[in-house]
Scaffold this motif. Structure first.
Motif, PDB file in Angstrom:
ATOM      1  N   ASP A   1       0.953  -1.279  -0.071  1.00 52.01           N
ATOM      2  CA  ASP A   1      -0.015  -0.068  -0.110  1.00 52.01           C
ATOM      3  C   ASP A   1       0.845   1.417  -0.007  1.00 52.01           C
ATOM      4  O   ASP A   1       2.179   1.153   0.428  1.00 52.01           O
ATOM      5  N   LYS A   2       0.191   2.273  -0.301  1.00 51.16           N
ATOM      6  CA  LYS A   2       0.964   3.784  -0.141  1.00 51.16           C
ATOM      7  C   LYS A   2       1.285   4.036   1.091  1.00 51.16           C
ATOM      8  O   LYS A   2       0.676   3.490   1.914  1.00 51.16           O
ATOM      9  N   VAL A   3       2.444   4.770   1.224  1.00 54.47           N
ATOM     10  CA  VAL A   3       3.047   4.943   2.513  1.00 54.47           C
ATOM     11  C   VAL A   3       2.698   6.460   2.878  1.00 54.47           C
ATOM     12  O   VAL A   3       3.190   7.340   2.257  1.00 54.47           O
ATOM     13  N   PRO A   4       2.319   6.655   4.096  1.00 47.69           N
ATOM     14  CA  PRO A   4       2.242   8.350   4.645  1.00 47.69           C
ATOM     15  C   PRO A   4       3.356   8.805   5.078  1.00 47.69           C
ATOM     16  O   PRO A   4       4.201   7.998   6.115  1.00 47.69           O
ATOM     17  N   TRP A   5       4.001   9.694   4.454  1.00 48.86           N
ATOM     18  CA  TRP A   5       5.164  10.418   4.793  1.00 48.86           C
ATOM     19  C   TRP A   5       5.300  11.952   4.824  1.00 48.86           C
ATOM     20  O   TRP A   5       4.332  12.478   3.895  1.00 48.86           O
ATOM     21  N   ILE A   6       6.243  12.383   5.280  1.00 50.57           N
ATOM     22  CA  ILE A   6       6.542  13.802   5.229  1.00 50.57           C
ATOM     23  C   ILE A   6       7.203  14.229   4.144  1.00 50.57           C
ATOM     24  O   ILE A   6       8.506  13.834   4.055  1.00 50.57           O
ATOM     25  N   PRO A   7       6.961  15.032   3.109  1.00 46.98           N
ATOM     26  CA  PRO A   7       7.563  15.359   2.051  1.00 46.98           C
ATOM     27  C   PRO A   7       8.471  16.723   2.342  1.00 46.98           C
ATOM     28  O   PRO A   7       9.513  16.968   1.655  1.00 46.98           O
ATOM     29  N   LEU A   8       8.339  17.378   3.235  1.00 44.53           N
ATOM     30  CA  LEU A   8       9.112  18.639   3.850  1.00 44.53           C
ATOM     31  C   LEU A   8      10.396  18.420   4.129  1.00 44.53           C
ATOM     32  O   LEU A   8      10.598  17.493   5.150  1.00 44.53           O
ATOM     33  N   ASP A   9      11.553  19.333   3.672  1.00 47.51           N
ATOM     34  CA  ASP A   9      12.786  19.221   4.261  1.00 47.51           C
ATOM     35  C   ASP A   9      13.022  20.339   5.334  1.00 47.51           C
ATOM     36  O   ASP A   9      12.777  21.501   5.002  1.00 47.51           O
ATOM     37  N   PRO A  10      12.778  20.092   6.585  1.00 49.12           N
ATOM     38  CA  PRO A  10      12.766  21.170   7.538  1.00 49.12           C
ATOM     39  C   PRO A  10      13.992  22.282   7.512  1.00 49.12           C
ATOM     40  O   PRO A  10      13.972  23.249   8.026  1.00 49.12           O
ATOM     41  N   LEU A  11      14.885  21.792   6.832  1.00 52.26           N
ATOM     42  CA  LEU A  11      16.260  22.487   6.926  1.00 52.26           C
ATOM     43  C   LEU A  11      16.168  23.718   5.578  1.00 52.26           C
ATOM     44  O   LEU A  11      16.836  24.554   5.919  1.00 52.26           O
ATOM     45  N   ASN A  12      15.385  23.261   4.825  1.00 49.23           N
ATOM     46  CA  ASN A  12      14.855  24.181   3.599  1.00 49.23           C
ATOM     47  C   ASN A  12      13.383  23.908   3.059  1.00 49.23           C
ATOM     48  O   ASN A  12      13.260  23.448   1.899  1.00 49.23           O
ATOM     49  N   PRO A  13      12.770  24.416   4.044  1.00 50.37           N
ATOM     50  CA  PRO A  13      11.162  24.206   3.755  1.00 50.37           C
ATOM     51  C   PRO A  13      10.567  25.092   2.743  1.00 50.37           C
ATOM     52  O   PRO A  13      10.954  26.120   2.400  1.00 50.37           O
ATOM     53  N   ASN A  14       9.549  24.324   1.866  1.00 51.07           N
ATOM     54  CA  ASN A  14       9.249  25.089   0.565  1.00 51.07           C
ATOM     55  C   ASN A  14       7.914  25.625   1.119  1.00 51.07           C
ATOM     56  O   ASN A  14       6.997  25.011   1.304  1.00 51.07           O
ATOM     57  N   LEU A  15       7.955  26.922   1.416  1.00 54.22           N
ATOM     58  CA  LEU A  15       6.882  27.660   2.298  1.00 54.22           C
ATOM     59  C   LEU A  15       6.037  28.014   1.381  1.00 54.22           C
ATOM     60  O   LEU A  15       4.716  28.332   1.754  1.00 54.22           O
ATOM     61  N   GLU A  16       6.004  28.191  -0.058  1.00 55.27           N
ATOM     62  CA  GLU A  16       5.084  28.276  -0.797  1.00 55.27           C
ATOM     63  C   GLU A  16       4.394  27.157  -1.105  1.00 55.27           C
ATOM     64  O   GLU A  16       3.004  27.365  -1.246  1.00 55.27           O
ATOM     65  N   GLN A  17       4.735  25.951  -1.066  1.00 57.74           N
ATOM     66  CA  GLN A  17       4.014  24.717  -1.154  1.00 57.74           C
ATOM     67  C   GLN A  17       3.555  24.189   0.160  1.00 57.74           C
ATOM     68  O   GLN A  17       2.200  23.822   0.175  1.00 57.74           O
ATOM     69  N   TYR A  18       4.237  24.605   1.333  1.00 64.91           N
ATOM     70  CA  TYR A  18       3.515  24.146   2.376  1.00 64.91           C
ATOM     71  C   TYR A  18       3.664  25.282   3.547  1.00 64.91           C
ATOM     72  O   TYR A  18       4.456  25.420   4.546  1.00 64.91           O
ATOM     73  N   PRO A  19       2.820  26.398   3.254  1.00 64.84           N
ATOM     74  CA  PRO A  19       2.873  27.792   4.122  1.00 64.84           C
ATOM     75  C   PRO A  19       2.496  27.472   5.509  1.00 64.84           C
ATOM     76  O   PRO A  19       3.044  28.268   6.243  1.00 64.84           O
ATOM     77  N   GLU A  20       1.864  26.376   5.977  1.00 67.56           N
ATOM     78  CA  GLU A  20       1.391  26.274   7.299  1.00 67.56           C
ATOM     79  C   GLU A  20       2.718  25.865   8.115  1.00 67.56           C
ATOM     80  O   GLU A  20       2.782  26.293   9.359  1.00 67.56           O
ATOM     81  N   TYR A  21       3.811  25.444   7.550  1.00 60.34           N
ATOM     82  CA  TYR A  21       4.842  25.195   8.370  1.00 60.34           C
ATOM     83  C   TYR A  21       5.566  26.307   8.891  1.00 60.34           C
ATOM     84  O   TYR A  21       6.243  26.156   9.810  1.00 60.34           O
ATOM     85  N   ALA A  22       5.202  27.725   8.339  1.00 60.11           N
ATOM     86  CA  ALA A  22       6.023  28.792   8.987  1.00 60.11           C
ATOM     87  C   ALA A  22       5.375  29.087  10.416  1.00 60.11           C
ATOM     88  O   ALA A  22       6.130  29.670  10.953  1.00 60.11           O
ATOM     89  N   GLN A  23       4.331  28.346  10.812  1.00 59.02           N
ATOM     90  CA  GLN A  23       3.834  28.661  11.952  1.00 59.02           C
ATOM     91  C   GLN A  23       4.359  27.537  13.142  1.00 59.02           C
ATOM     92  O   GLN A  23       4.263  27.648  14.232  1.00 59.02           O
ATOM     93  N   ALA A  24       5.128  26.482  12.626  1.00 61.63           N
ATOM     94  CA  ALA A  24       5.887  25.533  13.160  1.00 61.63           C
ATOM     95  C   ALA A  24       6.953  26.085  13.968  1.00 61.63           C
ATOM     96  O   ALA A  24       7.654  27.150  13.632  1.00 61.63           O
ATOM     97  N   LYS A  25       7.237  25.584  15.345  1.00 62.30           N
ATOM     98  CA  LYS A  25       8.493  26.184  16.192  1.00 62.30           C
ATOM     99  C   LYS A  25       9.322  24.939  16.466  1.00 62.30           C
ATOM    100  O   LYS A  25       9.067  24.115  17.609  1.00 62.30           O
ATOM    101  N   PRO A  26      10.228  24.561  15.597  1.00 61.23           N
ATOM    102  CA  PRO A  26      11.142  23.485  15.788  1.00 61.23           C
ATOM    103  C   PRO A  26      12.194  23.885  16.962  1.00 61.23           C
ATOM    104  O   PRO A  26      12.601  25.164  17.099  1.00 61.23           O
ATOM    105  N   LEU A  27      12.460  22.712  17.586  1.00 55.53           N
ATOM    106  CA  LEU A  27      13.639  22.842  18.636  1.00 55.53           C
ATOM    107  C   LEU A  27      14.816  22.098  18.149  1.00 55.53           C
ATOM    108  O   LEU A  27      14.597  21.146  17.412  1.00 55.53           O
ATOM    109  N   GLU A  28      15.777  22.665  18.115  1.00 57.12           N
ATOM    110  CA  GLU A  28      17.116  21.883  17.834  1.00 57.12           C
ATOM    111  C   GLU A  28      18.081  21.715  19.041  1.00 57.12           C
ATOM    112  O   GLU A  28      18.226  22.489  19.927  1.00 57.12           O
ATOM    113  N   CYS A  29      18.914  20.589  18.870  1.00 51.38           N
ATOM    114  CA  CYS A  29      19.768  20.296  19.664  1.00 51.38           C
ATOM    115  C   CYS A  29      20.821  19.378  19.287  1.00 51.38           C
ATOM    116  O   CYS A  29      20.620  18.679  18.198  1.00 51.38           O
ATOM    117  N   THR A  30      22.049  19.433  19.832  1.00 47.43           N
ATOM    118  CA  THR A  30      23.148  18.701  19.504  1.00 47.43           C
ATOM    119  C   THR A  30      23.568  17.670  20.678  1.00 47.43           C
ATOM    120  O   THR A  30      23.830  18.327  21.751  1.00 47.43           O
TER     121      THR A  30
END
Length: 314
Positions: free
Chosen positions: A231-260
């Protein structure tokens, strides 16, 4: 239209309220492993990540797991290695969900590639997530632990899987979530995590993709071969390091946390948190997957997921 606007407003409020109720702007550090009760109460129950220092300082692996040691102990043993042309295994590419070639090869040959004694245009990563530490590398278990005792006591269970990770800097884990409580321990090098709490689900796009696998053709190049019977697989097409905000404008409202997460440190990555992972070259890590409880938190996420999907058809 009015119903859609109201639902959209409610969905936007969920992540904001969740952040206001306790998720910080950065990942907290603990100076040492907590008691089982404290860890469950302060971190597992509220579904909050943290980095724990001095939790694995007693592991022999921190000093022993050099390339020379791994060659001696594992050596010519044949192991599973994920091979891709671009470093992205289990990721969206050319409108497919593409899985890596699972190549069986002597471990020492893999180390030759990581150490650049042998050159290859492809990207190699030991990352098979089927408790490969215990199944493929049992010789190394004595240098770590088969479980994390205080976590096992906190959850009342042993881990479902213990995984061994070693690969090149070009190997990237695409944004996804897991139904596990995850303790991620870095032995050498460092891992860089980009995280989203489950409440950011309304801003993170999912699509259905034809599953496929990389396969090496006769000339050595990769071709993408569809998996016809699945069957088809649900997956996230967005690259959070270089998000296409024209295609996925809602992602601009997300608040990522980063850590090393550095050598000797342990990340507690709670269930259902979205994560994207990069690493330093030759980084070695071990992680412990404990099955999550399908409780109110899971029901909350399922509701949020259903509402997000409903928005797409309004």
């Amino acid at each position: 239209m009015a119903e859609g606007a109201a639902l959209r407003g409610c969905l936007a409020a969920f992540p904001r309220e969740a952040r206001e109720l306790g998720w910080t702007e950065s990942i907290p550090y603990l100076d040492g492993p907590p008691s089982p009760l404290e860890f469950y109460r302060e971190w597992v129950s509220p579904n909050k990540p943290c980095i724990i220092q001095n939790a694995i300082a007693h592991w022999p692996a921190l000093k022993k797991w050099t390339s020379a040691y791994l060659r001696e102990v594992v050596g010519p043993k044949v192991v599973s290695v994920a091979v891709t042309p671009n470093g992205y295994a289990d990721a969206v590419f050319q409108d497919r969900f593409v899985m890596p070639e699972e190549r069986q090869m002597p471990f020492m040959d893999f180390l030759d590639i990581v150490e650049k004694k042998v050159t290859s245009p492809n990207v190699f990563y030991v990352q098979k997530q089927c408790s490969n530490l215990t199944e493929e590398f049992p010789e190394l278990v004595c240098d770590v632990q088969p479980d994390i005792p205080w976590m096992s006591e906190a959850l009342g269970k042993k881990p479902d899987a213990v995984n061994f990770w070693l690969g090149e800097a070009a190997a990237v884990t695409s944004l996804h979530k897991d139904h596990y409580e995850n303790l991620y321990c870095v032995i050498s090098g460092e891992k860089h995590f980009l995280l989203h709490p489950p409440s950011d689900r309304p801003f993170i796009p999912y699509e259905l993709y034809q599953p496929a696998t990389y396969r090496v053709s006769e000339d050595g190049s990769f071709e993408i071969v569809d998996e016809k019977s699945t069957d088809k697989v649900p997956w996230i097409p967005l690259d959070p390091l270089n998000p296409n905000l024209e295609q996925y404008p809602e992602y601009a409202q997300a608040k990522p946390l980063e850590c090393t997460v550095k050598a000797g440190e342990m990340l507690y990555l709670p269930s259902l948190w979205f994560h994207h992972v990069q690493q330093s070259h030759g980084c070695i890590a071990v992680n412990y997957w404990y099955d999550m409880e399908y409780d109110l938190k899971y029901s909350y996420y399922q509701l949020l997921d259903c509402l997000t999907k409903a928005m797409k058809v309004l």
